[in-house]
Design an enzyme around this catalytic site. Structure first.
Site, PDB file in Angstrom:
ATOM      1  N   ARG A  15      79.063  11.140  58.730  1.00  0.00           N
ATOM      2  CA  ARG A  15      80.344  11.149  58.154  1.00  0.00           C
ATOM      3  C   ARG A  15      81.032  12.445  58.260  1.00  0.00           C
ATOM      4  NH1 ARG A  15      79.974  12.128  52.337  1.00  0.00           N
ATOM      5  NH2 ARG A  15      77.862  12.483  51.603  1.00  0.00           N
ATOM      6  N   GLY A  16      82.410  12.486  57.782  1.00  0.00           N
ATOM      7  CA  GLY A  16      83.085  13.556  57.368  1.00  0.00           C
ATOM      8  C   GLY A  16      83.204  14.677  58.812  1.00  0.00           C
ATOM      9  N   ASP A  54      66.366  14.657  57.101  1.00  0.00           N
ATOM     10  CA  ASP A  54      66.847  15.256  55.763  1.00  0.00           C
ATOM     11  C   ASP A  54      66.552  16.991  56.011  1.00  0.00           C
ATOM     12  OD1 ASP A  54      66.754  16.583  53.524  1.00  0.00           O
ATOM     13  OD2 ASP A  54      66.407  14.513  52.535  1.00  0.00           O
ATOM     14  N   ASN A  77      75.601  21.494  60.192  1.00  0.00           N
ATOM     15  CA  ASN A  77      76.819  21.021  59.600  1.00  0.00           C
ATOM     16  C   ASN A  77      76.658  20.394  58.128  1.00  0.00           C
ATOM     17  OD1 ASN A  77      79.826  19.384  59.230  1.00  0.00           O
ATOM     18  ND2 ASN A  77      78.192  18.000  59.117  1.00  0.00           N
ATOM     19  N   TYR A 143      77.959  26.366  44.362  1.00  0.00           N
ATOM     20  CA  TYR A 143      78.238  26.264  45.863  1.00  0.00           C
ATOM     21  C   TYR A 143      78.576  27.459  46.555  1.00  0.00           C
ATOM     22  CZ  TYR A 143      80.783  24.466  50.142  1.00  0.00           C
ATOM     23  OH  TYR A 143      81.244  24.122  51.077  1.00  0.00           O
ATOM     24  N   LYS A 147      76.905  29.153  49.613  1.00  0.00           N
ATOM     25  CA  LYS A 147      77.477  29.398  51.001  1.00  0.00           C
ATOM     26  C   LYS A 147      77.611  31.169  51.370  1.00  0.00           C
ATOM     27  CE  LYS A 147      78.330  25.501  52.458  1.00  0.00           C
ATOM     28  NZ  LYS A 147      78.102  24.848  54.086  1.00  0.00           N
ATOM     29  N   ASP A 177      89.718  17.548  55.267  1.00  0.00           N
ATOM     30  CA  ASP A 177      90.069  16.194  54.845  1.00  0.00           C
ATOM     31  C   ASP A 177      88.871  15.350  54.797  1.00  0.00           C
ATOM     32  OD1 ASP A 177      91.226  14.209  53.370  1.00  0.00           O
ATOM     33  OD2 ASP A 177      92.681  13.918  55.137  1.00  0.00           O
TER      34      ASP A 177
HETATM   35  N1  LIG Z   1      85.323  19.372  53.106  1.00  0.00           N
HETATM   36  C1  LIG Z   1      85.472  20.792  52.922  1.00  0.00           C
HETATM   37  O1  LIG Z   1      86.575  20.893  52.449  1.00  0.00           O
HETATM   38  C2  LIG Z   1      84.687  21.846  53.470  1.00  0.00           C
HETATM   39  C3  LIG Z   1      85.475  22.923  53.351  1.00  0.00           C
HETATM   40  C4  LIG Z   1      84.394  24.028  53.922  1.00  0.00           C
HETATM   41  C5  LIG Z   1      83.133  23.807  54.404  1.00  0.00           C
HETATM   42  N2  LIG Z   1      82.781  22.559  54.253  1.00  0.00           N
HETATM   43  C6  LIG Z   1      81.329  22.441  54.844  1.00  0.00           C
HETATM   44  O2  LIG Z   1      81.330  21.467  55.750  1.00  0.00           O
HETATM   45  C7  LIG Z   1      80.041  20.867  55.895  1.00  0.00           C
HETATM   46  C8  LIG Z   1      80.494  19.232  55.978  1.00  0.00           C
HETATM   47  O3  LIG Z   1      80.969  18.911  54.797  1.00  0.00           O
HETATM   48  P1  LIG Z   1      82.004  17.537  54.772  1.00  0.00           P
HETATM   49  O4  LIG Z   1      83.211  18.030  54.351  1.00  0.00           O
HETATM   50  O5  LIG Z   1      81.986  16.820  55.989  1.00  0.00           O
HETATM   51  O6  LIG Z   1      81.242  16.912  53.577  1.00  0.00           O
HETATM   52  P2  LIG Z   1      81.004  15.226  53.294  1.00  0.00           P
HETATM   53  O7  LIG Z   1      81.680  14.589  53.737  1.00  0.00           O
HETATM   54  O8  LIG Z   1      80.234  15.557  51.905  1.00  0.00           O
HETATM   55  O9  LIG Z   1      79.315  15.436  54.329  1.00  0.00           O
HETATM   56  C9  LIG Z   1      78.379  15.897  53.910  1.00  0.00           C
HETATM   57  C10 LIG Z   1      77.319  15.579  54.909  1.00  0.00           C
HETATM   58  O10 LIG Z   1      76.284  16.335  54.986  1.00  0.00           O
HETATM   59  C11 LIG Z   1      75.065  15.314  54.834  1.00  0.00           C
HETATM   60  N3  LIG Z   1      73.942  15.861  54.010  1.00  0.00           N
HETATM   61  C12 LIG Z   1      73.838  16.373  52.724  1.00  0.00           C
HETATM   62  N4  LIG Z   1      72.773  16.877  52.629  1.00  0.00           N
HETATM   63  C13 LIG Z   1      72.118  16.566  53.419  1.00  0.00           C
HETATM   64  C14 LIG Z   1      70.602  16.674  53.672  1.00  0.00           C
HETATM   65  N5  LIG Z   1      69.672  17.162  52.861  1.00  0.00           N
HETATM   66  N6  LIG Z   1      69.881  16.298  55.057  1.00  0.00           N
HETATM   67  C15 LIG Z   1      70.724  15.920  55.836  1.00  0.00           C
HETATM   68  N7  LIG Z   1      72.168  15.592  55.737  1.00  0.00           N
HETATM   69  C16 LIG Z   1      72.506  15.983  54.399  1.00  0.00           C
HETATM   70  C17 LIG Z   1      75.567  14.175  54.365  1.00  0.00           C
HETATM   71  O11 LIG Z   1      74.623  13.101  54.701  1.00  0.00           O
HETATM   72  P3  LIG Z   1      74.843  11.955  53.461  1.00  0.00           P
HETATM   73  O12 LIG Z   1      75.772  10.825  53.988  1.00  0.00           O
HETATM   74  O13 LIG Z   1      73.406  11.238  53.740  1.00  0.00           O
HETATM   75  O14 LIG Z   1      75.012  12.304  52.088  1.00  0.00           O
HETATM   76  C18 LIG Z   1      76.977  14.185  55.033  1.00  0.00           C
HETATM   77  O15 LIG Z   1      76.753  13.708  56.404  1.00  0.00           O
HETATM   78  C19 LIG Z   1      79.442  21.160  54.697  1.00  0.00           C
HETATM   79  O16 LIG Z   1      78.123  22.172  55.141  1.00  0.00           O
HETATM   80  C20 LIG Z   1      80.417  21.849  53.604  1.00  0.00           C
HETATM   81  O17 LIG Z   1      79.956  22.528  52.762  1.00  0.00           O
HETATM   82  C21 LIG Z   1      83.413  21.436  53.782  1.00  0.00           C
END
Ligand SMILES: NC(=O)c1ccc[n+]([C@@H]2O[C@H](COP(=O)([O-])OP(=O)(O)OC[C@H]3O[C@@H](n4cnc5c(N)ncnc54)[C@H](OP(=O)(O)O)[C@@H]3O)[C@@H](O)[C@H]2O)c1
Length: 245
Positions: A15-16, A54, A77, A143, A147, A177
């Site tokens: 996702r995401g 995981d 990611n 967080y 990071k 988003d």
């Molecule tokens: N969204 C933002 O505003 C933003 C901004 C800057 C950086 N980021 C970074 O971008 C990356 C992706 O985030 P996102 O926005 O796509 O967030 P998200 O929608 O919450 O997705 C997080 C993803 O990480 C997976 N995950 C979490 N813990 C895990 C584990 N122990 N093993 C394997 N997978 C795991 C989740 O899997 P599950 O579905 O199983 O939970 C999901 O696929 C992250 O590193 C985040 O810190 C995000």
């Protein structure tokens, strides 16, 4: 490195942003894209091969590195955000989860895949970081600490893997988003835009992506952080506390 014909693995591909990374890799002609996820059934992007992973499970990380020995591009990611601060969070569980996933999980992936990338000609690692790597904000304090640690490991891994020709790309972004940023109404970049910028950097051999204006501004202000970055954060926090009181 060329993405066309490469073999990539994306963590959190269900996702995401992870899903957008996987989609963009397929679009750019990667020969194979492994979509790693805790629940592989949720990896539905066409052309992506699901893998159960995981990233906090070190044995499983090692097993996946053995199974996916053809990988030349690793996209770290997967990450978590709990919106916790340092002092008034109810305990340390949230901070530990963020550090366990964002720092230790990513480090474990880099260590397991370093020899795989080396054997496949060097390749590249993309680590998905944040503007929060650069400064602390009480709204996502623990967080940010995770990071910042992940940013530090990214710089160190780049130095340690230079000898084998592995490019290590740090991608920093403000809000994107996805579900992670669902609570905020601040402007957000699209996951597709971040994925495109990350892979443009891989193809151009660049080590850093500052994906949006806010991230570029914060990085540029780092040498004067106590004049430019922290005063507005302090005011926002003090106002929030007054609002609560
Ligand atoms: N969204 C933002 O505003 C933003 C901004 C800057 C950086 N980021 C970074 O971008 C990356 C992706 O985030 P996102 O926005 O796509 O967030 P998200 O929608 O919450 O997705 C997080 C993803 O990480 C997976 N995950 C979490 N813990 C895990 C584990 N122990 N093993 C394997 N997978 C795991 C989740 O899997 P599950 O579905 O199983 O939970 C999901 O696929 C992250 O590193 C985040 O810190 C995000």
């Amino acid at each position: 490195m060329k993405i066309n014909g490469s073999v990539a693995l994306v963590t959190g591909a269900n996702r995401g942003l992870g899903q957008a990374f996987a989609r963009e890799l397929v679009r750019r002609g990667a020969a194979k894209v492994y979509g790693a996820a805790r629940h592989p059934d949720a990896v539905t992007e066409p052309g992506v091969t699901p893998v159960a992973l995981d990233i906090t499970d070190a044995d499983r990380v090692a097993e996946v590195a053995r199974q996916c020995a053809d990988v030349s591009l690793l996209v770290n990611n997967a990450g978590v955000l709990t919106y916790s601060n340092f002092i008034s969070a109810p305990g340390l569980d949230a901070a530990r989860l963020e550090m366990e996933t964002n720092y230790w999980g990513t480090l474990s992936m880099c260590r397991a895949f370093a020899p795989v990338l080396g054997a496949n000609g060097g390749g590249a690692i993309v680590n998905m970081l944040s503007v929060s790597s650069f400064y602390t904000n009480p709204f996502d304090a623990s967080y940010g600490a995770s990071k910042a640690a992940e940013w530090s490991l990214t710089n160190g891994v780049r130095i340690e893997l230079h000898h084998q020709g592995t490019l290590v790309v740090a991608v920093h972004a403000s809000f994107i988003d996805t579900e992670m940023a669902a609570l905020t109404s601040e402007p957000k970049d699209s996951p597709d835009s971040v994925a495109r910028q990350a892979f443009d950097a891989v193809e151009a051999g660049q080590v850093e992506v500052l994906a949006d204006e806010r991230t570029r501004t914060v990085k540029a202000e780092l040498s004067r952080d106590h004049e430019l970055i922290y005063p507005p954060v302090q005011k926002f926090w003090d106002d929030a506390l007054k609002g609560r009181g």
